[in-house]
Design an enzyme around this catalytic site. Structure first.
Site, PDB file in Angstrom:
ATOM      1  N   CYS A  22      32.066  36.423  47.868  1.00  0.00           N
ATOM      2  CA  CYS A  22      33.453  36.454  48.380  1.00  0.00           C
ATOM      3  C   CYS A  22      33.772  37.808  48.993  1.00  0.00           C
ATOM      4  CB  CYS A  22      34.470  36.113  47.301  1.00  0.00           C
ATOM      5  SG  CYS A  22      34.217  34.497  46.590  1.00  0.00           S
ATOM      6  N   ASP A  82      43.269  46.329  42.675  1.00  0.00           N
ATOM      7  CA  ASP A  82      42.587  45.137  42.158  1.00  0.00           C
ATOM      8  C   ASP A  82      41.625  45.605  41.058  1.00  0.00           C
ATOM      9  OD1 ASP A  82      40.825  43.096  41.630  1.00  0.00           O
ATOM     10  OD2 ASP A  82      40.330  42.667  43.724  1.00  0.00           O
ATOM     11  N   LYS A 115      37.122  37.632  33.269  1.00  0.00           N
ATOM     12  CA  LYS A 115      36.106  38.672  33.433  1.00  0.00           C
ATOM     13  C   LYS A 115      36.198  39.699  32.301  1.00  0.00           C
ATOM     14  CE  LYS A 115      36.198  38.417  38.481  1.00  0.00           C
ATOM     15  NZ  LYS A 115      35.209  37.400  38.808  1.00  0.00           N
TER      16      LYS A 115
END
Lengths: 417, 154
Positions: free
Chosen positions: A375, A211, A237
């Site tokens: 998160c 990721d 991002k």
């Protein structure tokens, strides 16, 4: 003039933060009567004019559907869209554009992979993630585990916020099928040593996903050098538009995986007897894609390529160093995550204050940070906090803004005293 | 500790500290620092919240911080009494403002109170992020649900 001063002025010329800031129009505004200090880049980064212009120009001059039209606009749109895919391929150093799949973002990319690997999983198989993952790299695996009887197993994290390599080694076993791990922690800023982990996993035939959502804004990965099977990230991002992201996957694996969604664009031939899939990468791109967004992401990467990445990384390092130096000026402030190797992300708590209090009162001073669980609830549980306050920096932030953050925190503390 | 009827009736917010008090005070607050210092002070007036009431049933969803809310309907006076708790100081202060406006009223009176107008009067929403605004609305929503249930005799 000495050689040193020449070197200094050369590096200053290579990275002029004030010039770079002028490329980001949103930064030069007032919020709550104060100059905006945007330190929530980890949640979403701002966009340079180059991206805004590229998307505007796309819609003004070349918009049409891609891969379909028997006309000039269709060709222009397709060229821009596929050109962006090639830009992403170069950015990641992938072998082929067949390996670059557009998704809505990191989250969807991981869902595509989890769903695609599900047929390989049997009851008792293990999917190795880490305790510092974003929910996006936990929940899709849990959903697949539920379907297949596999198990999601977390690698432990050290109190400093680094991956516990002993834990990793002890968890690798004959049932491990997938290693899905973040390159950079969104909460802690830790840069994980993914290359050696991937190498170890590969020796055992374990598939690997990285990721990269929090990594790519700070440094450029090389997927062939890493050797991972999948690498995923989001455009927004990386100073690009929202609504688009990238799944890099090794062609052979992508070929073997079932499609994620059915519909137009992803098929070769449809009949009620038998439907066959389109070739890579289109097999995973059902429906009309986010064309302008892909073009915007390409423009963001072109923009980054026009800057001196080395100088940028040094400038970011200086921001984090300054922040770390100033921590002691705020009594009761504690940094969460002190890994040796970090991107400029700082999670913290202040004794007696709730993160949401900190966020609200910084906002009054024009300073934008993120507060909450980010998160990453398992990581919050690990540190025994309901949430943290997080300042996440980008290359366009200045040392003066770091100072403003700390002046702001001192002010808040006086308010509660 | 469990909340007694007295704990509810003794809540000063909305009884001893009135909406007029808060509105008057706000008029004299010049900048965000004074405004928030006052909100934080109001939060300190929230009465102690019983530990055993911090349950899922009493939890107010939709807030960034943890918020709990319990109520007592006083048959004798026909009024609804409330206690709120939060782990965030500013949320406690905002809860106090809500209580000043809504605590110790009859359900019917409570349902006809225009709380949005009050927030606007206090210029609160402009200074409060949408996520926090949602938390405020979640608290008010829960109180209105309770009042509606009492008013219809459920």
């Amino acid at each position: 003039m000495t050689d040193l001063s020449v070197a200094n002025s050369a590096s200053a010329a290579a990275f002029d933060v004030e010039a770079v800031r002028r490329d980001f129009p949103i930064l030069s505004q007032q919020v709550n009567g104060k100059p905006l200090v945007y330190l929530d880049n980890g949640a979403s980064a701002q966009k340079p004019v180059a991206v805004l212009d590229a998307m505007d120009r796309y819609y003004r001059e070349m918009h049409s559907n891609v891969h379909r039209g028997a006309h000039t606009l269709g060709d222009r749109a397709t060229a821009a869209f596929e050109g962006a895919r090639e830009t992403v391929r170069q950015f990641l150093n992938a072998g082929s554009t067949r390996e670059i799949i557009w998704t809505r973002g990191t989250t969807e990319a991981i869902n595509v992979v989890a769903n695609g690997l599900a047929p390989r999983l049997n009851a008792g198989d293990e999917i190795l993630v880490s305790h510092m993952e974003h929910h996006a790299n936990i929940v899709p695996w849990q959903m697949v585990a539920e379907r297949t009887g596999a198990k999601v197993v977390p690698i432990q994290v050290t109190p400093e916020g680094e991956l516990d390599l002993d834990s990793f080694n002890s968890l690798l076993n004959d049932r491990t099928r997938i290693l899905a791990i973040t390159h950079v922690s969104n909460v802690l800023g830790t840069i994980n040593p993914v290359a050696p982990l991937i190498a170890q996993a590969k020796k055992r035939g374990i598939l690997t996903l990285v990721d990269g959502a929090q990594a790519v804004p700070h440094f450029q990965p090389d997927v062939q050098a890493l050797g991972c099977d999948f690498y995923v990230f989001s455009s927004h991002k990386l100073f690009g538009p929202t609504g688009i992201g990238v799944l890099y996957g090794k062609a052979q694996l992508l070929e073997e995986m079932p499609p994620y969604q059915g519909g137009g664009e992803m098929i070769e031939r449809v009949s009620f007897e038998r439907t066959t899939w389109n070739v890579l990468p289109y097999k995973f791109e059902a429906g009309t894609p986010a064309i302008a967004e892909a073009v915007g992401l390409g423009a963001a990467i072109d923009y980054l390529n026009s800057l001196d990445r080395g100088a940028m990384e040094s400038a970011e390092k200086a921001l984090l160093e300054r922040a770390n130096q100033l921590v002691e000026t705020v009594p009761g402030m504690e940094i969460i995550g002190t890994a040796a190797n970090q991107v400029p992300v700082m999670s913290f708590k202040i004794a007696g204050l709730h993160p949401s209090d900190i966020g609200t009162l910084l906002d009054q001073q024009g300073i934008a940070i993120r507060t909450g669980h980010h998160c990453a609830m398992p990581l919050m549980d690990f540190y025994g906090v309901p949430g943290t306050a997080r300042a996440s920096f980008a290359f366009y932030n200045t040392l003066d803004e770091v100072d403003k953050l700390f002046t702001g925190l001192q002010k808040i503390q006086r308010l509660f005293a | 500790m469990t909340a007694s009827k007295e704990d509810f009736l003794n809540n000063p917010l909305g009884t001893k500290t009135t909406l007029e008090d808060v509105l008057d005070a706000f008029e004299f607050l010049d900048d965000w620092e004074e405004r928030y210092a006052y909100i934080i002070d109001l939060g300190k007036q929230l009465p102690a919240f019983p530990d055993d009431a911090r349950t899922e049933e009493n939890y107010v969803h939709g807030c960034q911080s943890q918020v709990w809310l319990i109520h007592h309907y006083d048959e004798a006076s026909g009024k609804l009494y409330l206690l709120i708790d939060s782990d965030a100081m500013i949320v406690r202060g905002l809860a106090a403002i809500i209580l000043v406006a809504l605590n110790g009223k009859s359900p019917r009176e409570l349902l006809t109170t225009d709380i949005d107008e009050l927030f606007e009067q206090l210029d609160l929403f402009r200074h409060i992020s949408p996520t926090r605004g949602n938390g405020l609305r979640a608290m008010v929503g829960k109180i209105r649900d309770l009042a509606a249930a009492e008013a219809s005799g459920v």
